[in-house]
Design an enzyme around this catalytic site. Structure first.
Site, PDB file in Angstrom:
ATOM      1  N   GLY A 144       8.073   4.045   5.936  1.00  0.00           N
ATOM      2  CA  GLY A 144       6.868   3.348   6.391  1.00  0.00           C
ATOM      3  C   GLY A 144       6.719   3.325   7.889  1.00  0.00           C
ATOM      4  O   GLY A 144       5.620   3.502   8.428  1.00  0.00           O
ATOM      5  N   GLU A 145       7.824   3.107   8.587  1.00  0.00           N
ATOM      6  CA  GLU A 145       7.719   2.879  10.032  1.00  0.00           C
ATOM      7  C   GLU A 145       7.817   4.174  10.835  1.00  0.00           C
ATOM      8  O   GLU A 145       7.069   4.387  11.779  1.00  0.00           O
ATOM      9  CB  GLU A 145       8.809   1.920  10.519  1.00  0.00           C
ATOM     10  CG  GLU A 145       9.218   0.839   9.546  1.00  0.00           C
ATOM     11  CD  GLU A 145       8.277  -0.342   9.479  1.00  0.00           C
ATOM     12  OE1 GLU A 145       7.596  -0.639  10.466  1.00  0.00           O
ATOM     13  OE2 GLU A 145       8.243  -0.980   8.411  1.00  0.00           O
TER      14      GLU A 145
ATOM     15  N   GLY B 229       0.774  -1.242   0.000  1.00  0.00           N
ATOM     16  CA  GLY B 229       0.000   0.000   0.000  1.00  0.00           C
ATOM     17  C   GLY B 229       0.801   1.285   0.000  1.00  0.00           C
ATOM     18  O   GLY B 229       0.262   2.326  -0.379  1.00  0.00           O
TER      19      GLY B 229
ATOM     20  N   GLN C  93       2.022   8.162   3.391  1.00  0.00           N
ATOM     21  CA  GLN C  93       2.609   7.255   4.365  1.00  0.00           C
ATOM     22  C   GLN C  93       2.632   7.899   5.742  1.00  0.00           C
ATOM     23  O   GLN C  93       2.300   7.271   6.747  1.00  0.00           O
ATOM     24  CB  GLN C  93       4.064   6.931   3.985  1.00  0.00           C
ATOM     25  CG  GLN C  93       4.227   5.776   3.063  1.00  0.00           C
ATOM     26  CD  GLN C  93       3.886   4.499   3.772  1.00  0.00           C
ATOM     27  OE1 GLN C  93       2.719   4.135   3.905  1.00  0.00           O
ATOM     28  NE2 GLN C  93       4.877   3.788   4.239  1.00  0.00           N
TER      29      GLN C  93
ATOM     30  N   LYS D 196       4.197  12.707  -2.895  1.00  0.00           N
ATOM     31  CA  LYS D 196       2.760  12.488  -2.733  1.00  0.00           C
ATOM     32  C   LYS D 196       2.485  11.217  -1.933  1.00  0.00           C
ATOM     33  O   LYS D 196       1.771  11.247  -0.919  1.00  0.00           O
ATOM     34  CB  LYS D 196       2.108  12.397  -4.113  1.00  0.00           C
ATOM     35  CG  LYS D 196       0.596  12.393  -4.082  1.00  0.00           C
ATOM     36  CD  LYS D 196       0.030  12.496  -5.491  1.00  0.00           C
ATOM     37  CE  LYS D 196      -1.481  12.594  -5.465  1.00  0.00           C
ATOM     38  NZ  LYS D 196      -2.034  12.717  -6.831  1.00  0.00           N
ATOM     39  N   THR D 197       3.049  10.092  -2.369  1.00  0.00           N
ATOM     40  CA  THR D 197       2.815   8.852  -1.624  1.00  0.00           C
ATOM     41  C   THR D 197       3.531   8.889  -0.275  1.00  0.00           C
ATOM     42  O   THR D 197       3.074   8.280   0.685  1.00  0.00           O
ATOM     43  CB  THR D 197       3.265   7.626  -2.437  1.00  0.00           C
ATOM     44  OG1 THR D 197       4.581   7.856  -2.937  1.00  0.00           O
ATOM     45  CG2 THR D 197       2.319   7.363  -3.593  1.00  0.00           C
TER      46      THR D 197
HETATM   47 MO1  MOS Z   1       6.462  -3.390   8.664  1.00  0.00          MO
HETATM   48  S1  MOS Z   1       5.938  -3.979  10.568  1.00  0.00           S
HETATM   49  O1  MOS Z   1       8.018  -4.015   8.687  1.00  0.00           O
HETATM   50  O2  MOS Z   1       5.409  -4.291   7.659  1.00  0.00           O
END
Ligand code: MOS
Length: 713
Positions: free
Chosen positions: A679-680, A472, A612, A607-608
């Site tokens: 992401g994290e 995603g 996130q 944008k993405t």
């Molecule tokens: Mo992330 S918890 O490494 O999908």
């Protein structure tokens, strides 16, 4: 037509497929003759199955087969030793339906395969099971914590469970200002909108799995190893994933059950978990109990940090995440002790859930820093600035880049932090108590070996193929941008293929490492194929060279991190500022705005990337105010295993202002793209900033999440 793509806000290349319903998710696959399966789960948390009577279930209308530990295939007799390729973080695989032992509430004890899902679900209710229930440990406060066994991992470097520098306890005892508290985070479940599902289809001795996963290569390897098959006889497809947050990083028992069910039924089998199933079968963020002690001099310089965490794991497997690890490098301090321990419970194994470890650890550390700032009568931003380290004091290495100061400055300015009055309950809006809080965010820049294949076509288009998934965040788009830029092509001329174990191997789509790992591989493969085409076709114009060659030119390249990882400490950093309003009569907290600034290296797609970060902020609201998988200690049962009673933030819970700034950070060391991953880090610190803001609003310090109204009244 522009060919400068990296750094441009690009809409999702897969967006049209998704909004029109043309993107097929795992459970959307209906191979001819597909049958439907449902899992029957144990209703005790420990013990043995004495008797399992499946006669009524097997005779029910539409039922094709019922598998129990009496009737299930026994593939493991042929299981070969796991190759080094198979996820080394797994210490013991739960092999479903292979024996009569019950290790946790909700363990699979049977699989019903029928013509329809309804027939399978009905037949499952007809199974008669007698247990000899054993004593179950379900409460972390009653389990004896132990140190985890040291082990390797594919998902980034695993730090030792215990670390110490200087004399932390001595320095703590001598410190004029001290804060020592315990912080608790309950179990939290991933709740992606797409349910986990596996569709299994055998063709002779070959198996195809359409599976919701973040790591197709590992699913293929593990299932092949468990079934004693050559790895290339199992093909796993997962081109689209409707969210996962880490729940798709493991091979859960239902994947094997789908394969066994399809073999026994002699037909393809679709096994889609229910929402309730997901609370018993696809991991969760572990319940953690953390002790943080901080000692400082009167000027606010940290003299001692002690950070210890106990986290729950299952009886059959050690799961141990990096809860205390960021404390080793985040703030400058000469005397630091950290320790991670695990407590074994009768439950299934927890797993990575967005910023696993760092999100939990930051809640404790960054709330404790706020408490210390108050004890010092110092602004919480100023406290952090006074403890900004010149290097990674744990690894004793320079940071490849660290923009923390800039993050504090930019976010504070955009937030208007200078107008804050420090006294709790000093800011109001009508009857609402208003509070402003902040926290620091960080996440390691991981990278693992990854490969990609690029094929240039005579017509000037390119095909790029790599096994990575996209759960995603926008990997479809960002990898296309990287390829288009490296090849000097318009976006529309690059055709990407993802999520197929037959494609060049990639690491897990997790740990915020996909762009650093797979992005680097795509970029290197593009450069390599250009060199090859120009060498063959002559000249320095790629389009002309390809036209002269008149046939495809292909390159597959595998890349890995180099010695830079031994010379630099690599992390993304950020800071997050939050405004809350608390209703003094009802205890309700509304998050009004969140401002975050991140130094995460190069931003491939603003944008993405912003999406996130907004997603991480909303996840942080859930963590701070709502999410709690409530376990009944008598049974080990999750009493709110559904989306009605396990609450997650909806639009109405999300503030109108979520402001994201990326610091212009050029890091020449991390990887050739200069990316650190996003992401994290976007969820790290959010829950602490909210808890700190609630303290500022109300004067109440809540150290146990979620901060629900009852805790504020
Ligand atoms: Mo992330 S918890 O490494 O999908």
């Amino acid at each position: 037509m522009t060919t400068a793509h990296v750094g441009h806000a690009t809409s999702r290349v897969d967006g049209r497929l998704k909004v029109t319903g043309a993107a097929d998710y795992a459970a959307d696959h209906d191979p001819p003759g597909v049958a439907h399966a449902t899992v029957v789960r144990s209703t005790v948390a420990s013990g043995r199955i004495v008797e399992i009577d499946d006669s009524a279930a097997a005779g029910a209308p539409g039922v094709i087969t019922v598998l129990t530990h009496h009737t299930a295939p026994r593939p493991h007799a042929r299981a070969r030793a796991h190759s080094a390729q198979v996820d080394p973080t797994v210490t013991h695989r739960l092999r479903p339906l292979q024996d009569d032992r019950v290790r946790y509430q909700g363990q699979p004890i049977a699989l019903v395969v029928a013509e329809t899902l309804e027939a399978a679900v009905h037949a499952a209710t007809l199974l008669r099971v007698t247990y000899a229930a054993g004593v179950a440990t379900t409460d972390i406060t009653r389990a004896q914590p132990v140190l985890p066994t040291p082990k390797q991992t594919d998902k980034g470097e695993r730090q030792p469970a215990v670390s110490q520098r200087g004399d932390p306890e001595g320095a703590l005892a001598a410190a004029p200002i001290r804060v020592e508290q315990t912080y608790v985070i309950p179990r939290e479940n991933h709740n992606p909108i797409e349910l986990h599902a596996t569709v299994a289809a055998w063709d002779g001795d070959r198996l195809t799995l359409w599976d919701k996963t973040q790591w197709v290569a590992n699913v293929a390897d593990e299932i092949a190893a468990e079934l004693g098959m050559p790895a290339d006889h199992v093909r796993v497809l997962s081109p689209f994933v409707g969210g996962a947050f880490g729940s798709g990083l493991r091979v859960w028992p239902h994947v094997m059950l789908a394969a066994l069910g399809a073999r026994a039924a002699g037909r393809p089998v679709k096994l889609m978990l229910s929402r309730r199933d997901m609370y018993y079968g696809t991991g969760f963020r572990p319940h953690t109990v953390q002790r943080v002690a901080l000692g400082a001099d009167r000027d606010g310089h940290l003299g001692a940090i002690v950070h210890e965490a106990v986290q729950e794991t299952s009886m059959y497997e050690e799961y141990d995440e990096s809860v205390v690890d960021a404390t080793r490098y985040l703030h400058s301090c000469p005397n630091v002790a950290t320790r991670r321990r695990i407590a074994r419970l009768n439950e299934h194994t927890p797993t990575w859930m967005r910023a696993p470890g760092e999100a939990s650890g930051a809640f404790a550390l960054e709330c404790a820093m706020d408490e210390l700032a108050i004890a010092l009568r110092l602004d919480p931003v100023e406290l952090r600035l006074r403890n900004e380290p010149a290097q990674d004091e744990f690894k004793r290495l320079p940071f490849s880049s660290r923009s923390t100061r800039e993050c504090y400055r930019v976010a504070a300015e955009r937030f208007g932090w200078g107008r804050r009055t420090p006294e709790p309950r000093s800011m109001r809006d009508g009857r609402w108590l208003v509070g402003w809080g902040m926290a620091t965010a960080t996440y390691p820049t991981h990278r693992a070996p990854a490969a990609a294949r690029v094929r240039l076509l005579p017509d000037g288009c390119a095909e790029v193929a790599t096994a990575a998934s996209d759960m995603g965040p926008g990997t479809w788009t960002s990898l296309t941008q990287v390829a288009a830029e490296a090849l000097g092509l318009p976006i529309e001329h690059v055709q990407l293929r993802l999520g197929d174990s037959a494609l060049p191997r990639t690491p897990p789509h997790g740990g915020s490492m996909t762009m650093a790992s797979v992005g680097s591989a795509v970029q290197a493969a593009c450069h390599e194929v250009c060199r090859a085409a120009l060498a063959r076709g002559g000249g320095d114009d790629l389009a002309a060279a390809m036209a002269r060659i008149g046939q495809p030119v292909e390159a597959t390249v595998k890349v890995r991190a180099g010695e830079e990882t031994t010379r630099f400490s690599m992390h993304a950093f950020g800071s997050v500022f939050v405004e809350v309003a608390v209703d003094p009569d009802l205890g309700e907290t509304r998050v009004r705005r969140i401002v975050g600034a991140y130094g995460a290296g190069r931003i491939v797609n603003p944008k993405t990337s912003r999406s996130q970060c907004v997603g991480g902020m909303i996840g942080g609201i859930g963590m701070a105010l709502m999410e709690h998988s409530v376990v009944d200690p008598r049974t080990g049962r999750v009493v709110n295993a559904n989306l009605a009673e396990y609450t997650v933030p909806v639009h109405a819970d999300s503030p109108p202002l979520m402001d994201v700034t990326f610091i212009d950070e050029r890091d020449p060391h991390v990887n050739s793209l200069g990316v650190k991953g996003l992401g994290e880090i976007a969820i790290v610190g959010v829950a602490s900033a909210i808890a700190n803001a609630i303290h500022h609003a109300t004067g109440k310090r809540i150290r146990e999440l979620p901060i629900t109204p009852d805790k504020l009244l």
